[in-house]
Design a protein around this motif. Structure first.
Motif, PDB file in Angstrom:
ATOM      1  N   GLU A  51     -17.236  -3.350  72.303  1.00  0.00           N
ATOM      2  CA  GLU A  51     -17.142  -1.887  72.375  1.00  0.00           C
ATOM      3  C   GLU A  51     -15.764  -1.392  71.927  1.00  0.00           C
ATOM      4  O   GLU A  51     -15.647  -0.343  71.278  1.00  0.00           O
ATOM      5  CB  GLU A  51     -17.450  -1.415  73.800  1.00  0.00           C
ATOM      6  CG  GLU A  51     -18.892  -1.678  74.198  1.00  0.00           C
ATOM      7  CD  GLU A  51     -19.330  -0.863  75.388  1.00  0.00           C
ATOM      8  OE1 GLU A  51     -18.634   0.106  75.735  1.00  0.00           O
ATOM      9  OE2 GLU A  51     -20.376  -1.189  75.974  1.00  0.00           O
ATOM     10  N   ILE A  52     -14.720  -2.124  72.249  1.00  0.00           N
ATOM     11  CA  ILE A  52     -13.374  -1.742  71.808  1.00  0.00           C
ATOM     12  C   ILE A  52     -13.267  -1.837  70.290  1.00  0.00           C
ATOM     13  O   ILE A  52     -12.700  -0.953  69.628  1.00  0.00           O
ATOM     14  CB  ILE A  52     -12.317  -2.623  72.491  1.00  0.00           C
ATOM     15  CG1 ILE A  52     -12.183  -2.222  73.965  1.00  0.00           C
ATOM     16  CG2 ILE A  52     -10.965  -2.504  71.792  1.00  0.00           C
ATOM     17  CD1 ILE A  52     -11.205  -3.071  74.743  1.00  0.00           C
ATOM     18  N   LEU A  53     -13.829  -2.901  69.713  1.00  0.00           N
ATOM     19  CA  LEU A  53     -13.806  -3.056  68.256  1.00  0.00           C
ATOM     20  C   LEU A  53     -14.574  -1.932  67.566  1.00  0.00           C
ATOM     21  O   LEU A  53     -14.174  -1.466  66.489  1.00  0.00           O
ATOM     22  CB  LEU A  53     -14.402  -4.417  67.873  1.00  0.00           C
ATOM     23  CG  LEU A  53     -13.533  -5.644  68.178  1.00  0.00           C
ATOM     24  CD1 LEU A  53     -14.299  -6.927  67.869  1.00  0.00           C
ATOM     25  CD2 LEU A  53     -12.233  -5.596  67.382  1.00  0.00           C
ATOM     26  N   LEU A  54     -15.662  -1.481  68.172  1.00  0.00           N
ATOM     27  CA  LEU A  54     -16.437  -0.379  67.602  1.00  0.00           C
ATOM     28  C   LEU A  54     -15.616   0.905  67.549  1.00  0.00           C
ATOM     29  O   LEU A  54     -15.625   1.616  66.536  1.00  0.00           O
ATOM     30  CB  LEU A  54     -17.711  -0.157  68.424  1.00  0.00           C
ATOM     31  CG  LEU A  54     -18.838  -1.172  68.231  1.00  0.00           C
ATOM     32  CD1 LEU A  54     -19.968  -0.917  69.219  1.00  0.00           C
ATOM     33  CD2 LEU A  54     -19.371  -1.136  66.801  1.00  0.00           C
ATOM     34  N   TRP A  55     -14.876   1.201  68.627  1.00  0.00           N
ATOM     35  CA  TRP A  55     -14.069   2.419  68.643  1.00  0.00           C
ATOM     36  C   TRP A  55     -12.871   2.318  67.703  1.00  0.00           C
ATOM     37  O   TRP A  55     -12.456   3.299  67.096  1.00  0.00           O
ATOM     38  CB  TRP A  55     -13.608   2.743  70.066  1.00  0.00           C
ATOM     39  CG  TRP A  55     -14.669   3.444  70.849  1.00  0.00           C
ATOM     40  CD1 TRP A  55     -15.419   2.946  71.866  1.00  0.00           C
ATOM     41  CD2 TRP A  55     -15.127   4.782  70.639  1.00  0.00           C
ATOM     42  NE1 TRP A  55     -16.320   3.871  72.316  1.00  0.00           N
ATOM     43  CE2 TRP A  55     -16.162   5.022  71.582  1.00  0.00           C
ATOM     44  CE3 TRP A  55     -14.778   5.802  69.750  1.00  0.00           C
ATOM     45  CZ2 TRP A  55     -16.834   6.233  71.658  1.00  0.00           C
ATOM     46  CZ3 TRP A  55     -15.450   7.016  69.825  1.00  0.00           C
ATOM     47  CH2 TRP A  55     -16.459   7.228  70.772  1.00  0.00           C
ATOM     48  N   ILE A  56     -12.318   1.123  67.552  1.00  0.00           N
ATOM     49  CA  ILE A  56     -11.234   0.923  66.584  1.00  0.00           C
ATOM     50  C   ILE A  56     -11.754   1.205  65.170  1.00  0.00           C
ATOM     51  O   ILE A  56     -11.080   1.854  64.362  1.00  0.00           O
ATOM     52  CB  ILE A  56     -10.674  -0.516  66.683  1.00  0.00           C
ATOM     53  CG1 ILE A  56      -9.910  -0.690  67.999  1.00  0.00           C
ATOM     54  CG2 ILE A  56      -9.761  -0.814  65.495  1.00  0.00           C
ATOM     55  CD1 ILE A  56      -9.414  -2.109  68.229  1.00  0.00           C
ATOM     56  N   ALA A  57     -12.987   0.731  64.900  1.00  0.00           N
ATOM     57  CA  ALA A  57     -13.599   0.964  63.588  1.00  0.00           C
ATOM     58  C   ALA A  57     -13.877   2.453  63.365  1.00  0.00           C
ATOM     59  O   ALA A  57     -13.702   2.970  62.256  1.00  0.00           O
ATOM     60  CB  ALA A  57     -14.896   0.163  63.479  1.00  0.00           C
ATOM     61  N   VAL A  58     -14.296   3.161  64.424  1.00  0.00           N
ATOM     62  CA  VAL A  58     -14.563   4.597  64.320  1.00  0.00           C
ATOM     63  C   VAL A  58     -13.300   5.350  63.943  1.00  0.00           C
ATOM     64  O   VAL A  58     -13.291   6.195  63.035  1.00  0.00           O
ATOM     65  CB  VAL A  58     -15.132   5.145  65.652  1.00  0.00           C
ATOM     66  CG1 VAL A  58     -15.116   6.680  65.642  1.00  0.00           C
ATOM     67  CG2 VAL A  58     -16.547   4.635  65.874  1.00  0.00           C
ATOM     68  N   LYS A  60     -10.576   4.121  62.586  1.00  0.00           N
ATOM     69  CA  LYS A  60     -10.093   3.694  61.279  1.00  0.00           C
ATOM     70  C   LYS A  60     -10.870   4.394  60.170  1.00  0.00           C
ATOM     71  O   LYS A  60     -10.298   4.830  59.159  1.00  0.00           O
ATOM     72  CB  LYS A  60     -10.238   2.178  61.132  1.00  0.00           C
ATOM     73  CG  LYS A  60      -9.632   1.626  59.854  1.00  0.00           C
ATOM     74  CD  LYS A  60      -9.723   0.105  59.814  1.00  0.00           C
ATOM     75  CE  LYS A  60      -9.101  -0.455  58.535  1.00  0.00           C
ATOM     76  NZ  LYS A  60      -9.178  -1.945  58.489  1.00  0.00           N
ATOM     77  N   GLY A  61     -12.182   4.528  60.370  1.00  0.00           N
ATOM     78  CA  GLY A  61     -13.008   5.192  59.365  1.00  0.00           C
ATOM     79  C   GLY A  61     -12.775   6.690  59.317  1.00  0.00           C
ATOM     80  O   GLY A  61     -12.905   7.309  58.262  1.00  0.00           O
ATOM     81  N   ALA A  62     -12.403   7.275  60.471  1.00  0.00           N
ATOM     82  CA  ALA A  62     -12.178   8.721  60.527  1.00  0.00           C
ATOM     83  C   ALA A  62     -10.784   9.114  60.048  1.00  0.00           C
ATOM     84  O   ALA A  62     -10.523  10.297  59.805  1.00  0.00           O
ATOM     85  CB  ALA A  62     -12.378   9.215  61.961  1.00  0.00           C
ATOM     86  N   HIS A  63      -9.887   8.150  59.916  1.00  0.00           N
ATOM     87  CA  HIS A  63      -8.508   8.379  59.466  1.00  0.00           C
ATOM     88  C   HIS A  63      -7.816   9.450  60.327  1.00  0.00           C
ATOM     89  O   HIS A  63      -7.198  10.386  59.800  1.00  0.00           O
ATOM     90  CB  HIS A  63      -8.477   8.795  57.989  1.00  0.00           C
ATOM     91  CG  HIS A  63      -9.107   7.802  57.075  1.00  0.00           C
ATOM     92  ND1 HIS A  63      -8.552   6.568  56.813  1.00  0.00           N
ATOM     93  CD2 HIS A  63     -10.276   7.854  56.373  1.00  0.00           C
ATOM     94  CE1 HIS A  63      -9.329   5.901  55.971  1.00  0.00           C
ATOM     95  NE2 HIS A  63     -10.383   6.656  55.693  1.00  0.00           N
ATOM     96  N   THR A  64      -7.948   9.312  61.631  1.00  0.00           N
ATOM     97  CA  THR A  64      -7.330  10.254  62.561  1.00  0.00           C
ATOM     98  C   THR A  64      -6.965   9.544  63.854  1.00  0.00           C
ATOM     99  O   THR A  64      -7.503   8.468  64.151  1.00  0.00           O
ATOM    100  CB  THR A  64      -8.288  11.428  62.873  1.00  0.00           C
ATOM    101  OG1 THR A  64      -7.641  12.341  63.762  1.00  0.00           O
ATOM    102  CG2 THR A  64      -9.562  10.927  63.513  1.00  0.00           C
TER     103      THR A  64
END
Length: 278
Positions: A51-58, A60-64
């Protein structure tokens, strides 16, 4: 013998009986050490990491560094604690056992004893959750401290109390589902469907305050938010104390409604069971 002394004696017997049930669950789970180790430490660790990796990816993809007014660290802390609380607020193992007891007919040995089917499994569930929670709590505490994630440690006890109170509600739902086994042959798929629905309603998948209105207010006001979103949000600062109190109230209302439904369905189920035989 006075009425007060009779009530006092009855409560003592009730307490002793249910402590014995809880102890049975503790002893049973500690007997299989490898299974207990995986259940209390390995599985929650893996779930938290994913779950932590998923939020890191979110992020990173949102650039914010901010989403809906909350920082990346706040979401990582939410992922950390939500995985822990979600583990407490589920009862699929004991729900499956309750269904099996009814569908197989082995419930005969329970309904003739001086106890209720509901309390027998509730006490075991609480004992099992207590012994696993005390160990798995180490994971979010150490991770939040080590990575300096937003966490108000003084709020953890009240959040835990709400989650365990909510667990009684979860058990009541499991009890209702188990009564369906009096009438239908296979209902185990309902457990999987219910768990998927609860995954969303509790706020484990994502914080419920990200939903648009009016869904946000409805989901948070529902008793299911007390399983993950409200206690976790309270710990990390997304939720205030008034929302916590509202959580206790909504769970209480839910318990009254569900237990009335459960009592009716249990009565009808037993009538059907006695009428057709084991």
């Amino acid at each position: 013998m006075t009425t007060r002394s009779i009530l006092k004696k009855s409560f003592a017997v009730f307490l002793k009986r249910n402590l014995a049930f809880a102890n049975l669950a503790v002893v049973t789970n500690l007997e299989y050490r490898l299974n207990y180790f995986i259940d209390a430490l390995v599985q929650p660790t893996l779930t938290t990491g994913i779950e932590i990796l998923l939020w890191i990816a979110v992020f990173k993809g949102a650039h914010t560094d901010m989403i809906a007014g909350f920082s990346k660290d706040n979401y990582l802390s939410y992922a950390l604690w939500s995985a822990f609380f979600a583990r407490i607020a589920t009862s699929w193992m004991y729900e499956s056992r309750m269904i099996e007891e009814v569908s197989s007919g082995t419930i005969n040995s329970l309904i003739v004893r001086p106890m209720s089917f509901y309390e027998y499994y509730l006490s075991q569930l609480m004992g099992y959750k207590l012994v696993t929670t005390l160990v798995s709590l180490i994971i979010p505490l150490i991770a939040a401290w080590y990575f300096k994630l937003p966490t108000d440690y003084s709020r953890v006890p009240l959040a835990m109390l709400l989650c365990f109170y909510y667990l009684i509600l979860v058990h009541s739902i499991s009890f209702i589902i188990s009564t369906l086994a009096f009438h239908f042959t296979k209902i185990s798929s309902m457990t999987a469907a219910k768990n998927l629905l609860m995954w969303i309603l509790m706020g484990e998948l994502f914080p419920l305050d990200l939903l648009p209105e009016p869904f946000k207010a409805i989901f948070i006001a529902a008793p299911f938010a007390s399983g993950v979103f409200i206690p976790v949000g309270y710990i990390i600062g997304r939720v205030d104390i008034q929302t916590m109190y509202s959580g206790f109230i909504s769970v209480t209302i839910g318990l009254v409604v569900l237990n009335l439904i459960g009592a009716y369905m249990w009565k009808k189920g037993l009538e059907s069971y006695v009428g057709t035989g084991a």
